[in-house]
Write a protein that holds these residues in place. Structure first.
Motif, PDB file in Angstrom:
ATOM      1  N   THR A 138     -12.273 -11.639  -7.786  1.00 50.28           N
ATOM      2  CA  THR A 138     -11.492 -10.335  -7.325  1.00 50.28           C
ATOM      3  C   THR A 138     -11.395  -9.509  -8.631  1.00 50.28           C
ATOM      4  N   SER A 139     -10.560  -8.617  -8.447  1.00 54.49           N
ATOM      5  CA  SER A 139     -10.327  -7.504  -9.431  1.00 54.49           C
ATOM      6  C   SER A 139      -9.071  -7.772 -10.318  1.00 54.49           C
ATOM      7  N   THR A 163      -7.532  -5.048 -12.417  1.00 58.65           N
ATOM      8  CA  THR A 163      -6.163  -4.596 -11.976  1.00 58.65           C
ATOM      9  C   THR A 163      -5.326  -4.527 -13.225  1.00 58.65           C
ATOM     10  N   THR A 174       0.132  -3.499  -7.927  1.00 60.90           N
ATOM     11  CA  THR A 174      -0.868  -2.698  -7.287  1.00 60.90           C
ATOM     12  C   THR A 174      -0.887  -3.027  -5.793  1.00 60.90           C
ATOM     13  N   THR A 175      -1.641  -2.404  -5.060  1.00 62.62           N
ATOM     14  CA  THR A 175      -1.752  -2.582  -3.391  1.00 62.62           C
ATOM     15  C   THR A 175      -2.492  -3.663  -3.278  1.00 62.62           C
ATOM     16  N   ASP A 176      -3.314  -4.043  -4.118  1.00 63.84           N
ATOM     17  CA  ASP A 176      -4.313  -5.161  -3.956  1.00 63.84           C
ATOM     18  C   ASP A 176      -3.508  -6.443  -4.354  1.00 63.84           C
ATOM     19  N   SER A 177      -3.028  -7.203  -3.198  1.00 64.06           N
ATOM     20  CA  SER A 177      -2.091  -8.432  -3.455  1.00 64.06           C
ATOM     21  C   SER A 177      -2.866  -9.779  -3.551  1.00 64.06           C
TER      22      SER A 177
END
Length: 231
Positions: free
Chosen positions: A157-158, A162, A84-87
């Motif tokens: 965090t997610s 995710t 995903t884009t959330d690193s």
């Protein structure tokens, strides 16, 4: 040659640290947390349960997002988080792994230094008790930092969301009521910290006793009047 008392203290420190290394190794291979959440779509309501370790995880889905997702899906945690884009979750997970790898390295160094001191009398340099204090303290501190980072990663965090989205087959899902529970892998870091500190106590106890004994040997000379010492 070192005294029997010194040998026992340093061997005890090495043994305690070796047990701590075994616990840390088992901890890194076991599950660390279980994340549960409710999953809703336009037509179904279900649940998702994610069991996460440092390296591998398991996804158990029921009606999330559609009927027929009741089989467990196994995955590698960091590669899955990097999709995903959330690193941030992937970076924090990798940081935890690196910190615990350093803990293993420092604990092994503590064992070697303890064994070396048990069969020899090194001077007070980097091979003496000071090095053991340093390595064992670093092991305890870094493992505590790893616990905090992992807890923040799973709660704030997610990470869980995710992972569920990655397995949702591109179907939009609404996730809610996330619950996070610690598992055995995370709990095992607590005795690891305690044993790392106990290794320090073993050496500190010996050094304190040796210093007290040295002072007692010097005391008769210190108590002699100066007039007698002149002769």
């Amino acid at each position: 040659m070192p005294s029997t008392e010194k040998t026992l203290h340093f061997v005890s420190s090495a043994l305690v640290t070796a047990i701590a290394v075994g616990l840390l190794g088992y901890s890194m291979s076991d599950d660390w947390t279980v994340i549960k959440m409710e999953c809703a779509t336009n037509s179904n309501n279900g649940t998702a349960t994610i069991t996460v370790g440092l390296f591998n995880g398991k996804m158990d889905r029921f009606f999330c997002p559609v009927f027929g997702n009741s089989d467990a899906d196994y995955f590698q945690v960091i590669p899955e988080l990097m999709k995903t884009t959330d690193s941030v979750p992937a970076v924090l997970q990798g940081l935890v792994v690196c910190l615990l790898a350093l803990c293993l390295l420092f604990s092994v160094c503590s064992i070697l230094i303890s064994l070396y001191n048990s069969v020899s009398n090194p001077y007070e340099n980097y091979l003496g008790p000071s090095a053991l204090y340093g390595f064992s303290s670093l092991s305890a501190c870094l493992s505590l930092v790893a616990i905090i980072i992992f807890a923040l990663n799973t709660i704030l965090t997610s990470m869980g969301e995710t992972l569920v989205q990655n397995f949702s087959q591109n179907i939009p899902v609404s996730l809610s009521n996330k619950k996070t529970e610690a598992d055995i892998g995370l709990y095992l870091l607590i005795p690891y910290i305690v044993l790392s500190l106990l290794a320090i106590v073993c050496i500190y106890t010996y050094q304190r006793a040796a210093y007290k004994h040295k002072r007692e040997q010097q005391r008769p000379t210190d108590d002699v009047p100066k007039e007698i010492m002149m002769y």
